[in-house]
Design an enzyme around this catalytic site. Structure first.
Site, short mmCIF file in Angstrom:
data_model
loop_
_atom_site.label_atom_id
_atom_site.label_comp_id
_atom_site.label_asym_id
_atom_site.label_seq_id
_atom_site.Cartn_x
_atom_site.Cartn_y
_atom_site.Cartn_z
N SER A 149 0.85 -1.19 0.16
CA SER A 149 -0.05 0.03 -0.11
C SER A 149 1.01 1.32 0.17
O SER A 149 2.02 1.21 0.27
CB SER A 149 -0.84 0.08 1.27
OG SER A 149 -1.48 1.08 1.41
N TYR A 162 -2.11 -0.60 10.58
CA TYR A 162 -1.94 -0.84 9.02
C TYR A 162 -0.60 -0.44 8.48
O TYR A 162 -0.21 -1.57 7.86
CB TYR A 162 -3.14 -0.18 8.43
CG TYR A 162 -3.41 -0.45 7.08
CD1 TYR A 162 -4.02 -1.51 6.49
CD2 TYR A 162 -3.07 0.47 6.01
CE1 TYR A 162 -4.20 -1.84 5.32
CE2 TYR A 162 -3.18 0.07 4.67
CZ TYR A 162 -3.80 -0.92 4.38
OH TYR A 162 -3.85 -1.51 2.78
N1 LIG Z 1 -8.41 -0.45 -1.28
C1 LIG Z 1 -7.45 0.22 -1.37
O1 LIG Z 1 -7.74 1.39 -1.27
C2 LIG Z 1 -6.29 -0.43 -0.88
C3 LIG Z 1 -5.27 0.24 -1.02
C4 LIG Z 1 -3.84 0.09 -0.84
C5 LIG Z 1 -3.75 -1.36 -0.45
N2 LIG Z 1 -4.68 -2.29 -0.38
C6 LIG Z 1 -4.42 -3.76 -0.25
O2 LIG Z 1 -5.34 -4.41 -1.25
C7 LIG Z 1 -5.55 -5.65 -0.58
C8 LIG Z 1 -6.92 -5.99 -1.16
O3 LIG Z 1 -7.98 -5.09 -0.49
P1 LIG Z 1 -9.34 -4.22 -1.24
O4 LIG Z 1 -9.12 -3.03 -1.40
O5 LIG Z 1 -9.44 -5.40 -2.65
O6 LIG Z 1 -10.10 -5.00 -0.11
P2 LIG Z 1 -11.56 -5.83 -0.07
O7 LIG Z 1 -12.54 -5.86 -1.25
O8 LIG Z 1 -12.14 -5.81 1.24
O9 LIG Z 1 -10.72 -7.44 -0.19
C9 LIG Z 1 -10.03 -7.96 0.90
C10 LIG Z 1 -9.90 -9.46 0.52
O10 LIG Z 1 -9.34 -10.18 1.46
C11 LIG Z 1 -10.15 -11.33 1.83
N3 LIG Z 1 -9.66 -11.76 3.25
C12 LIG Z 1 -9.74 -11.04 4.31
N4 LIG Z 1 -9.48 -11.78 5.35
C13 LIG Z 1 -9.27 -12.95 5.02
C14 LIG Z 1 -8.89 -14.16 5.72
N5 LIG Z 1 -8.67 -14.13 6.99
N6 LIG Z 1 -8.54 -15.34 4.66
C15 LIG Z 1 -8.41 -15.12 3.41
N7 LIG Z 1 -9.05 -14.09 2.84
C16 LIG Z 1 -9.40 -12.84 3.60
C17 LIG Z 1 -11.34 -10.97 1.60
O11 LIG Z 1 -12.38 -12.28 1.42
P3 LIG Z 1 -13.08 -12.85 2.51
O12 LIG Z 1 -13.80 -11.77 3.31
O13 LIG Z 1 -13.88 -13.50 1.54
O14 LIG Z 1 -12.20 -13.77 3.09
C18 LIG Z 1 -11.43 -10.21 0.28
O15 LIG Z 1 -11.32 -11.29 -0.80
C19 LIG Z 1 -5.36 -5.67 0.72
O16 LIG Z 1 -4.16 -6.31 1.21
C20 LIG Z 1 -5.15 -4.17 1.18
O17 LIG Z 1 -4.78 -3.96 2.26
C21 LIG Z 1 -5.87 -1.76 -0.69
#
Ligand SMILES: NC(=O)c1ccc[n+]([C@@H]2O[C@H](COP(=O)([O-])OP(=O)(O)OC[C@H]3O[C@@H](n4cnc5c(N)ncnc54)[C@H](OP(=O)(O)O)[C@@H]3O)[C@@H](O)[C@H]2O)c1
Length: 254
Positions: A149, A162
């Site tokens: 991130s 985080y």
């Molecule tokens: N969105 C942003 O602005 C942003 C920015 C920088 C970095 N990121 C990073 O990108 C990554 C994906 O995030 P996203 O934005 O796509 O959010 P998201 O839509 O909430 O996706 C998060 C994913 O992680 C899975 N997950 C959570 N806990 C889990 C567990 N215990 N076991 C297995 N899977 C798990 C969730 O699936 P289930 O709930 O089905 O398990 C979901 O598929 C994260 O690492 C986040 O920190 C996001």
């Protein structure tokens, strides 16, 4: 279909929504068979059907990667069902916000257990398979892509823990990169800025409102923008290691 990844297998954690879902679609379009890992089985099944309907190959693997046994079993299942693992995208993660002095330590535990421990368990379980894949694949290379991130580069008030998890992923990635480069496994870090996903959906309304105020007027990235970066990273010739890609929303100041 782009044939770059034909014959390869990619495992994506957190494939049930957001960046992980978009990355699974993009890797499948590039020719990889994909192992979709997350807890929400219905979402994974729906995605696997969608990928299959577009001519791809996908298997849904329900697992909580914070549980070491489940994380290891998920990797083993990908290998037993799809035969190998060439690419691992460690994407599963969550964010909780708020000042440290007011924090609920349960939020810290959740971030550490998924963002850090889950990533460690999956990586350790997958590395022998990645090394094997790099040795016998036509590409002669395998890839680990860790989703960090902008919070892994810049720490700010309200996201201390985080950021701790994401800075940690950066350190881990660099050390593992050096450990396995002789075995033709590349390790890369993708650092998204603000992406329109479900990541804030689990926050209390007041925290969501605070983030909305911070992001007001800014056009957010789409999950496919990050998937593009992952595909770019893993489709380079084996002599090229793109180890880090920062993708900010164009109007993002931090
Ligand atoms: N969105 C942003 O602005 C942003 C920015 C920088 C970095 N990121 C990073 O990108 C990554 C994906 O995030 P996203 O934005 O796509 O959010 P998201 O839509 O909430 O996706 C998060 C994913 O992680 C899975 N997950 C959570 N806990 C889990 C567990 N215990 N076991 C297995 N899977 C798990 C969730 O699936 P289930 O709930 O089905 O398990 C979901 O598929 C994260 O690492 C986040 O920190 C996001």
């Amino acid at each position: 279909m782009d044939p770059h990844l034909d014959g390869t297998v990619a495992l994506i954690t957190g494939a049930s929504s957001g960046i992980g879902e978009a990355t699974a679609v993009a890797l499948a379009e590039a020719g990889a068979a994909v192992a979709l890992v997350a807890r929400r089985r219905d979402r994974l099944d729906e995605l696997a059907e969608r990928i299959a309907a577009s001519g791809g190959s996908a298997v849904a693997i329900e697992a909580d990667i914070a549980d070491r046994d489940q994380a290891e079993a998920a990797v083993q299942r990908a290998v037993s069902e799809l035969g190998r693992v060439d690419i691992v995208v460690n994407n599963a993660g969550l964010m909780r916000i708020g000042p440290v002095a007011d924090a609920d330590p349960v939020d810290w535990d959740q971030m550490l257990s998924v963002n850090v421990q889950g990533l460690l368990y999956v990586t350790r379980a997958a590395l022998p398979h990645l090394i094997q894949a790099a040795a016998d694949a036509p590409r002669h290379v395998a890839d680990v892509v860790n989703i960090s991130s902008t919070g892994g580069r810049v720490a700010r008030p309200g996201t201390a823990v985080y950021s701790l998890t994401k800075f940690g992923i950066g350190a881990f990635s660099e050390a593992v990169r050096q450990e396995v480069l002789g075995q033709r496994v590349r390790v890369g870090l993708v650092e998204p800025g603000t992406v329109q996903t479900e990541i804030t959906a689990h926050l209390p309304p007041e925290d969501r409102a605070a983030l909305d105020r911070r992001n007001a007027g800014m056009v957010k990235l789409e999950p496919s923008d990050i998937a593009d970066a992952v595909v770019f990273m893993v489709t380079r010739d084996r002599r090229v290691a793109v180890n880090e890609i920062l993708v900010r929303a164009a109007e993002q100041t931090w």
